[in-house]
Design a protein around this motif. Structure first.
Motif, short mmCIF file in Angstrom:
data_model
loop_
_atom_site.label_atom_id
_atom_site.label_comp_id
_atom_site.label_asym_id
_atom_site.label_seq_id
_atom_site.Cartn_x
_atom_site.Cartn_y
_atom_site.Cartn_z
N GLN A 105 12.30 -5.60 -12.00
CA GLN A 105 11.40 -6.52 -11.30
C GLN A 105 11.98 -6.92 -9.95
O GLN A 105 11.28 -6.94 -8.92
CB GLN A 105 11.15 -7.76 -12.17
N LEU A 106 13.29 -7.20 -9.90
CA LEU A 106 13.96 -7.58 -8.65
C LEU A 106 14.01 -6.41 -7.68
O LEU A 106 13.81 -6.58 -6.48
CB LEU A 106 15.37 -8.09 -8.95
N TYR A 107 14.27 -5.20 -8.21
CA TYR A 107 14.33 -4.01 -7.37
C TYR A 107 12.97 -3.76 -6.72
O TYR A 107 12.88 -3.46 -5.52
CB TYR A 107 14.76 -2.80 -8.19
N ALA A 108 11.90 -3.87 -7.50
CA ALA A 108 10.56 -3.63 -6.98
C ALA A 108 10.21 -4.64 -5.88
O ALA A 108 9.65 -4.29 -4.84
CB ALA A 108 9.54 -3.70 -8.11
N LEU A 109 10.58 -5.91 -6.10
CA LEU A 109 10.31 -6.95 -5.11
C LEU A 109 11.05 -6.66 -3.81
O LEU A 109 10.47 -6.76 -2.71
CB LEU A 109 10.73 -8.30 -5.68
N LYS A 110 12.30 -6.27 -3.93
CA LYS A 110 13.14 -5.96 -2.77
C LYS A 110 12.59 -4.79 -1.97
O LYS A 110 12.71 -4.73 -0.75
CB LYS A 110 14.57 -5.67 -3.24
N ASN A 111 11.97 -3.83 -2.67
CA ASN A 111 11.50 -2.61 -2.02
C ASN A 111 9.98 -2.58 -1.81
O ASN A 111 9.41 -1.52 -1.56
CB ASN A 111 11.94 -1.40 -2.84
N ASN A 112 9.35 -3.76 -1.90
CA ASN A 112 7.91 -3.91 -1.63
C ASN A 112 7.06 -2.99 -2.51
O ASN A 112 6.06 -2.41 -2.04
CB ASN A 112 7.62 -3.64 -0.15
N ILE A 113 7.43 -2.87 -3.76
CA ILE A 113 6.66 -2.11 -4.73
C ILE A 113 5.86 -3.10 -5.57
O ILE A 113 6.44 -4.03 -6.14
CB ILE A 113 7.58 -1.25 -5.62
N GLU A 114 4.57 -2.93 -5.65
CA GLU A 114 3.72 -3.86 -6.40
C GLU A 114 3.80 -3.58 -7.90
O GLU A 114 3.68 -2.43 -8.33
CB GLU A 114 2.28 -3.76 -5.92
N THR A 115 3.98 -4.64 -8.68
CA THR A 115 4.11 -4.50 -10.13
C THR A 115 3.37 -5.63 -10.84
O THR A 115 3.17 -6.71 -10.27
CB THR A 115 5.58 -4.54 -10.58
N VAL A 116 2.98 -5.35 -12.08
CA VAL A 116 2.58 -6.41 -13.01
C VAL A 116 3.27 -6.13 -14.35
O VAL A 116 3.54 -4.97 -14.68
CB VAL A 116 1.05 -6.49 -13.23
#
Length: 377
Positions: free
Chosen positions: A25-36
């Motif tokens: 979750q932190l990696y996706a946020l840092k790399n502007n990847i959208e997740t749910v």
């Protein structure tokens, strides 16, 4: 890239899968990847998060730490319709992930799965072997219905191939060196654990439960204490259904901390000298890597994913599975040769230092991109 994750475990619960999802979750946020994330709701209040959706759940019969969500088909569909995922990742095979499967097939979206827990092996320890053929058939169907199944080790991949699960790739796990390192060492913790000056403190971290083969470790503790007395001390970090039984059988021969998290867990690792882990049912063994990152050589059985973390004679010792005499002899080697432990300590730190979460997730998202291209093609 927009990815939807489904799993029957998540924070605040702490285990290998929930830790992986937290880091992801932190990696996706840092790399502007959208997740749910569609995950269980736990008793008590959970930290609100705008991309995390929680659903009512109940504990699994023989593994109460694992929650099962009754598939929230229509609510999940509404969330996903609004989010419009490019790919779905089912991190567990039950409950909520059935909603993930239904949506992926309905919308023709690629879905991948993760095989993280060896539930079929657990059944034997809970006298539920009769369920094994049914569970195996179900798991085979679930994973073969996905484009790809990720598992954390080569041994687990070979096991899955043997069960006729056809498309399997490896997603290893990382470790956070800022959280687990020798700098957290505490003499106060060592004193509480009964480690007198010059003694070696052997520590187990994990669930206190039948499938962890703690009967083997208990036999070894009795043998070591009889031979070495106060030159060896033992600590158990964790909780579980076998805690009272283990306490009763070991009495004052070991120190029990209960469940620890955060800095308290970091201190427990770093204040120890050798990590002991007899479990033969691990698909990976995060705790082994966390111990090594804290400067602990490990003693592990030649079974499951742990053998892909430890190199025998370099950063730990690998012994035959469920062999208390061999486990005892491995502990004796460390007690009889302080230089051996120090040499392996340095190599354990090197091994853990090469396992960054950043690299793990870079490879994962590259694989996602490839699967999406294949689906379009």
């Amino acid at each position: 890239m927009k990815i939807a994750y489904f799993c029957d475990t998540f924070a605040p619960q702490i285990n290998g899968v929930s830790t992986t999802l937290e880091k992801l979750q932190l990696y996706a946020l840092k790399n502007n990847i959208e997740t749910v994330f569609l995950v269980p709701e736990y008793p008590g209040e959970q930290k609100p998060d705008k991309n995390v959706y929680r659903f009512s759940s109940f504990p699994l019969l023989f593994y109460k730490e694992c929650r099962i969500v009754i598939p929230p088909v229509f609510k999940a569909e509404k969330i996903l319709d609004a989010f419009k995922p490019d790919l779905i990742h089912a991190y567990s095979e039950f409950g909520i992930s059935l909603a993930a499967m239904r949506y992926a097939k309905k919308k023709n979206i690629p879905i991948v799965s993760s095989y993280t827990s060896n539930f079929n092996s657990y059944l034997h320890y809970y006298n539920m072997d009769i369920v094994s053929p049914i569970l195996e058939t179900y798991l085979n169907w679930f994973h073969n219905s996905c484009e790809l199944t990720f598992c954390p080790s080569e041994r687990t991949r070979e096991y899955l191939f043997g069960k006729d699960i056809k498309r399997v790739d490896i997603m290893r796990r990382g470790v956070d060196g800022s959280r687990f390192n020798p700098g957290f060492r505490s003499e106060s913790f060592r004193r509480k654990a009964g480690a007198k000056e010059g003694a070696l403190l052997f520590t187990y971290v994990g669930r206190i439960s039948p499938e962890k083969d703690l009967d083997i470790l208990m036999e070894s503790i009795h043998a070591i204490k009889a031979a070495y007395g106060d030159h060896a001390a033992f600590a158990f970090v964790g909780d579980g259904p076998s805690l009272q039984e283990v306490k009763q059988k070991l009495g004052k021969l070991a120190h029990f901390t209960g469940f620890l998290k955060g800095q308290d867990l970091s201190v427990a690792y770093a204040s120890s000298d050798v990590f002991v882990f007899p479990s033969t049912t691990e698909t990976f063994g995060n705790v082994v890597l966390e111990g090594m990152c804290s400067g602990l050589p490990a003693i592990v059985p030649n079974a499951g994913g742990v053998v892909e973390i430890v190199t025998h004679g370099q950063d730990g010792l690998i012994v035959p599975p469920r062999d208390s005499a061999a486990f005892t002899n491995a502990m004796k080697q460390f007690l009889d040769s302080p230089h051996l432990r120090l040499a392996m300590r340095d190599r354990a730190l090197q091994t853990a230092g090469s396992r960054s979460w950043e690299r793990v997730f870079e490879q994962l998202f590259d694989r996602y991109a490839q699967l999406m291209e294949d689906k379009i093609g």
